[in-house]
Design an enzyme around this catalytic site. Structure first.
Site, short mmCIF file in Angstrom:
data_model
loop_
_atom_site.label_atom_id
_atom_site.label_comp_id
_atom_site.label_asym_id
_atom_site.label_seq_id
_atom_site.Cartn_x
_atom_site.Cartn_y
_atom_site.Cartn_z
N ASP A 1 -10.19 -4.63 -4.51
CA ASP A 1 -9.70 -3.49 -3.74
C ASP A 1 -10.38 -2.21 -4.23
OD1 ASP A 1 -8.27 -1.59 -2.34
OD2 ASP A 1 -6.30 -2.41 -2.83
N SER B 1 0.82 -1.21 0.00
CA SER B 1 0.00 0.00 0.00
C SER B 1 0.86 1.27 0.00
CB SER B 1 -0.94 -0.04 1.21
OG SER B 1 -1.88 1.01 1.16
N HIS C 1 -7.92 -5.08 0.02
CA HIS C 1 -6.67 -4.35 0.17
C HIS C 1 -5.68 -5.02 1.13
CE1 HIS C 1 -4.24 -0.78 -0.45
NE2 HIS C 1 -4.07 -0.64 0.84
#
Length: 714
Positions: free
Chosen positions: A629, A429, A662
Site C-alpha cells: 500500500d 481506510s 490498499h
C-alpha cells in the site's frame, strides 16, 4: 427576531441578541416566518472542543469556532445573571467543569480528569467554555453566518470559480489516466494479435475464468426461469460450490448485472436483503444506515411494519425512547451479534457488497452476525435537518466531525436497534481514520466502551509515499484561499457525481477504475475483473471541500503525515526508538505479559506513553495491513503499538499481507480467506462472555476460544 432576555442589563441583552443573530439559520430581519424559530439560542458542546448551535425550536446547526460558541454562552449568561465576582476564580473553574459535563450529556472528558470535580448544577452558561487550545491537526473551521446578499454573492462566486477550476483539475487527472493506460492497451493488442491471452499472468487467472463461466450460466438459467415463469430458484451469482449455503440463502434477483448503486439489489442476488434507516447526528446531519439480513429469518409482514414505523432519531434521544429492535427472528431464538462496517474515502457502504458471496458484508451476515453498514454525512444524498445544499454551512466539516459526530450516531443507532451494549466495528481506510480520531482521549474516548473490538483494514493513520506525487503536492503547496478558489466551499468536485448519473455503468466503471488507479497507484490484478465495473458503482460520494483540504491541504494530514501527531512529534519519537534500538535497549515489552515485566520496564513503558493518543477506555484493536500500500503506511502504526507508545492499546491481532494493495483487503479474490475469516474469528473471540452464551454462534466459530484481556499489547 433574536431571543429576548429579561436580564439586568439591556446592553448585555442587546449584545447577546446581535451575536445570536450572527449564528442563526436566517437573518433576523428576514420576512421568513421560520426566522424566529431558527434563531440561535446557545452553544451545545458535544465534546469540550466540538460546539454546535441550538436554535429556538430545539434543532441544531453544525460546527462553529470555539470562540464564537464561547461568546454566545457568555453573553447569554451575562444577560440573564449578574457577572460573577473576579475573586471567585476557583469556584468559577469548578463550575466550568460541572457545566461542561452537563452540556455534554454528562460524559466525562479528559479535562475533567485534570481538575477537581464540582457537583454544582447551577453553574452559569458562560462558564461552560472548553479549553481554547486545539490540536494543530484540527484547525478551526471557518464561520459562515446566515444568508445575506453579500454572503450569497460570495458563495455563488466560489461555486462558479470552483466549477471551472476543479473541472480543469479533474480533466487533467482524466487525461493523465488515459495517457498512462495507452502503453498497457497497446501491449494487450499486440498479445491478442499474436494469439496470446494478455491476462494469463494474473494471480487468479483460472479462478476468474471459472467465475465468469458460472455467472454466464447463472444468467442464462435465470432468463430461462423467467420465460418459463418457474418457481425453481438457484443462485444467481454462480457461487453455489463456494458457499455451500445456498439452500438456506435463496436469491430473489438475478440475470445480467445492471450495474446500479443499490445495496439491496446485490444482497438479493445472494439470498439476503437490506433495509435502510436514516440516522441523525448530533449536529443535525441525516446519514444512511443499511441493515443486511436473511429474509428467511424474519417475518416479512412484521419487517414491513417495523420498517415503516422507524423514524430518524438523534443519538441524544435513544435513551429516552424504546426501540422496535432489530428484526425479530421467526426461526431462531438466539440473537445475532451486531457488526458495523464503515467505508473508506470517497466510498459508500456498498463497497463491502460488490463481490457476491465473497463480499465481506455478505460473508459476515451468512456467518451468523447481524450486519450493519454505515455511511458518512452527505454521501449520495446530502441531507440536514435545517440546511440545504447551497448553504456553505452544509459543507463545513472534516474528518474530526466524521469521527466525533457520524460514528457515535451510527454506533448509538445500531445498539438502540439491536438492544446490545456493545458491537464489533470494522472499518476500511478513512473509516479507520475517523475511528482512530474519535477514540482519542481528547475526542470521545467513552465511545470505546461501546465497541468490543475495532478491526482496521488498511488503517489510514500515517501517510504513505504516494502523498509526494505531483498532483497531491500541488494541492499541498497552494494556500487555503487558493484551495477554496479552486475547489470551492461546498462539495469537492461534484461533477464526479454528475458523471455517475450521465454515463452508462460499464463506461463509468472502466473510467472510474483508470482514474483512481492513476491517482492512487493501485491495480486490479488481485480482483475479479468481471466485477470491477460493479465495484466502482459505489464511488465516489459527496465529500466536502473542507474535508479534502484536511487530507490534502498544506495545514493538516498531507503536511504532518499523521492524523494525531505533528510531523515533529512522531519523527522525534521514531528517532528515540532508533537510538534505543541501536543501543540495544529498544523497548519491546509491549508484547510481553505484565507478569514478565520488571519495575524498570513498567517505568519505561509509562515514560514512552507520555504522548499516548488513547486512554484506558480504548477497545481492543485488530489490524490488517496491506504491505504494498503506497497510500498509507500501516507498518509505522504497528511499530507505534509494539514500541510501547500506546500503553493502553491491546492489539489482539495484526497481520501484514505483503502483496496486498490498499483495496485488496476488501476486493481481492482471496480476501475472505486471508482477511474475512480472521475478522469473523476475532469478532467472536473478543465478544463479551454473556454475548457468547446468549447469541447464535457464527459458522465455524465453535473452535474459537474466547480472548482473555490480560492488559497487554499482542
Amino acid at each position: 427576531m433574536a431571543p429576548k432576555i429579561a436580564g439586568n442589563s439591556s446592553g448585555s441583552a442587546t449584545r447577546y441578541e446581535q451575536h445570536a443573530a450572527n449564528l442563526s439559520l436566517l437573518p433576523q430581519d428576514s420576512n421568513d416566518p421560520k426566522a424566529s424559530a431558527t434563531t440561535a439560542v446557545r452553544a451545545k458542546f458535544i465534546t469540550p472542543r466540538d460546539p454546535v448551535i441550538e436554535t429556538a425550536d430545539g434543532r441544531r446547526l453544525p460546527a462553529v469556532p470555539l470562540e464564537e460558541a464561547e461568546k454566545l454562552n457568555r453573553l447569554k449568561d451575562e444577560a440573564e445573571h449578574d457577572v460573577p465576582q473576579r475573586g471567585n476564580t476557583a469556584i468559577l473553574q469548578k463550575a466550568k467543569v460541572s457545566e461542561a459535563r452537563q452540556e455534554t450529556d454528562e460524559r466525562p472528558t479528559i479535562d475533567d480528569q485534570l481538575s477537581d470535580q464540582s457537583a454544582t448544577a447551577e453553574a452559569p452558561l458562560r462558564t461552560a467554555i472548553p479549553p481554547t487550545k486545539t490540536h494543530p491537526l484540527f484547525p478551526q473551521l471557518p464561520l459562515y453566518g446566515p444568508p445575506t446578499l453579500l454572503r450569497n454573492v460570495q458563495s455563488y462566486s466560489f461555486r462558479v470559480s470552483s466549477a471551472f477550476l476543479s473541472l480543469a483539475f479533474l480533466g487533467t487527472i482524466v487525461l493523465g489516466a488515459v495517457f498512462t493506460s495507452v502503453p498497457r492497451a497497446l501491449k494487450d493488442i499486440v498479445y491478442r494479435l499474436l494469439g496470446r491471452d494478455p491476462d494469463v499472468g494474473r494471480p487468479f487467472y483460472e479462478e476468474e475464468k471459472q467465475k465468469e463461466q458460472s455467472r454466464k450460466a447463472a444468467t442464462a438459467f435465470w432468463r430461462g426461469r423467467k420465460r418459463r415463469n418457474s418457481d425453481i430458484l438457484r443462485p444467481a451469482n454462480g457461487s453455489e460450490e463456494e458457499s455451500g449455503q445456498n439452500s438456506e440463502f435463496e436469491p430473489t434477483e438475478g440475470g445480467t448485472d445492471p450495474l446500479i448503486c443499490d445495496i439491496g439489489y446485490y444482497a438479493r442476488r445472494v439470498g439476503l436483503d437490506c433495509e435502510e434507516i436514516k440516522v441523525e447526528t448530533e449536529d443535525g446531519f441525516i446519514i444512511r444506515l443499511s441493515h443486511i439480513y436473511n429474509p428467511k429469518d424474519h417475518n416479512i409482514h412484521l419487517h414491513s411494519r417495523l420498517h415503516q414505523s422507524r423514524r430518524t432519531v438523534s443519538p441524544r434521544h435513544h435513551s429516552e425512547s424504546s426501540s422496535t429492535g432489530s428484526l425479530p427472528s421467526s426461526r431462531h431464538d438466539k440473537r445475532k451479534y451486531p457488526v458495523l462496517l464503515i467505508p473508506g474515502l470517497l466510498q459508500s457502504a456498498g463497497s463491502y457488497c460488490t463481490n457476491d458471496d465473497s463480499s465481506l458484508a455478505f460473508f459476515l451476515c451468512k456467518s451468523g452476525f447481524d450486519v450493519w453498514l454505515g455511511n458518512n454525512r452527505c454521501g449520495y444524498a446530502p441531507e440536514h435537518q435545517m440546511l440545504d445544499y447551497p448553504d456553505p454551512r452544509m459543507w463545513n466539516w472534516n474528518i474530526r466531525q466524521m469521527g466525533v459526530m457520524d460514528l457515535p450516531a451510527l454506533i448509538s443507532r445500531v445498539l438502540f436497534e439491536t438492544k446490545f451494549e456493545k458491537l464489533a466495528l470494522v472499518a476500511h481506510s478513512q473509516g479507520s481514520t475517523q475511528t482512530f480520531v474519535a477514540l482519542a482521549k481528547e475526542q470521545r474516548p467513552d465511545l470505546g466502551k461501546q465497541i468490543s473490538v475495532f478491526c482496521a483494514l488498511a488503517p489510514a493513520v500515517y501517510a504513505g509515499p504516494l502523498i509526494g506525487k505531483m498532483y497531491f503536492k500541488f494541492m499541498r503547496i497552494i494556500s487555503p484561499g487558493m484551495f477554496r478558489l479552486m475547489f470551492g466551499i461546498h462539495a469537492f468536485i461534484p461533477f464526479m457525481l454528475t458523471m455517475h448519473t450521465w454515463l452508462p455503468g460499464k463506461i463509468y466503471g472502466a473510467l472510474g477504475y483508470r482514474v483512481f488507479s492513476f491517482l492512487f497507484n493501485w491495480s486490479d490484478k488481485r480482483w475479479d475483473r468481471g466485477l470491477r465495473d460493479r465495484q466502482f458503482q459505489f464511488a465516489p460520494v459527496y465529500v466536502s471541500a473542507e474535508s479534502m483540504r484536511w487530507w490534502l491541504g498544506r495545514e493538516c494530514f498531507a503536511t504532518q503525515k499523521c492524523i494525531l501527531a505533528t510531523r515533529e512529534e512522531w519523527q522525534k519519537e521514531e528517532e528515540e526508538d532508533d537510538k534505543e534500538e541501536g543501543d540495544g535497549n529498544y523497548y519491546d515489552q509491549g508484547r510481553s505479559h505484565p507478569s514478565e515485566r520488571s519495575e524498570q520496564d513498567e517505568e519505561g513503558r509509562a515514560g514512552r506513553g507520555r504522548n499516548a493518543w488513547y486512554d484506558e477506555q480504548v477497545p481492543p484493536f485488530a489490524l490488517w495491513v496491506a504491505g504494498s500500500d503506497e497510500l498509507v503506511d500501516g507498518r509505522r502504526l504497528l511499530h507505534r503499538f509494539e514500541s510501547g507508545r500506546e500503553p493502553h492499546v491491546r492489539v489482539v491481532h495484526q497481520k501484514i499481507i505483503d502483496e496486498y494493495e490498499h483495496l485488496d483487503v476488501i476486493w481481492a479474490m482471496d480476501s475472505i480467506e486471508r482477511v474475512g475469516k480472521e475478522v469473523r474469528e476475532i469478532i467472536w473471540k473478543t465478544a463479551p462472555l454473556e454475548v457468547r452464551e446468549t447469541c447464535r454462534t457464527p459458522r465455524e466459530s465453535k473452535m474459537f476460544d474466547r480472548w482473555e484481556d490480560s492488559g497487554s499489547v499482542r
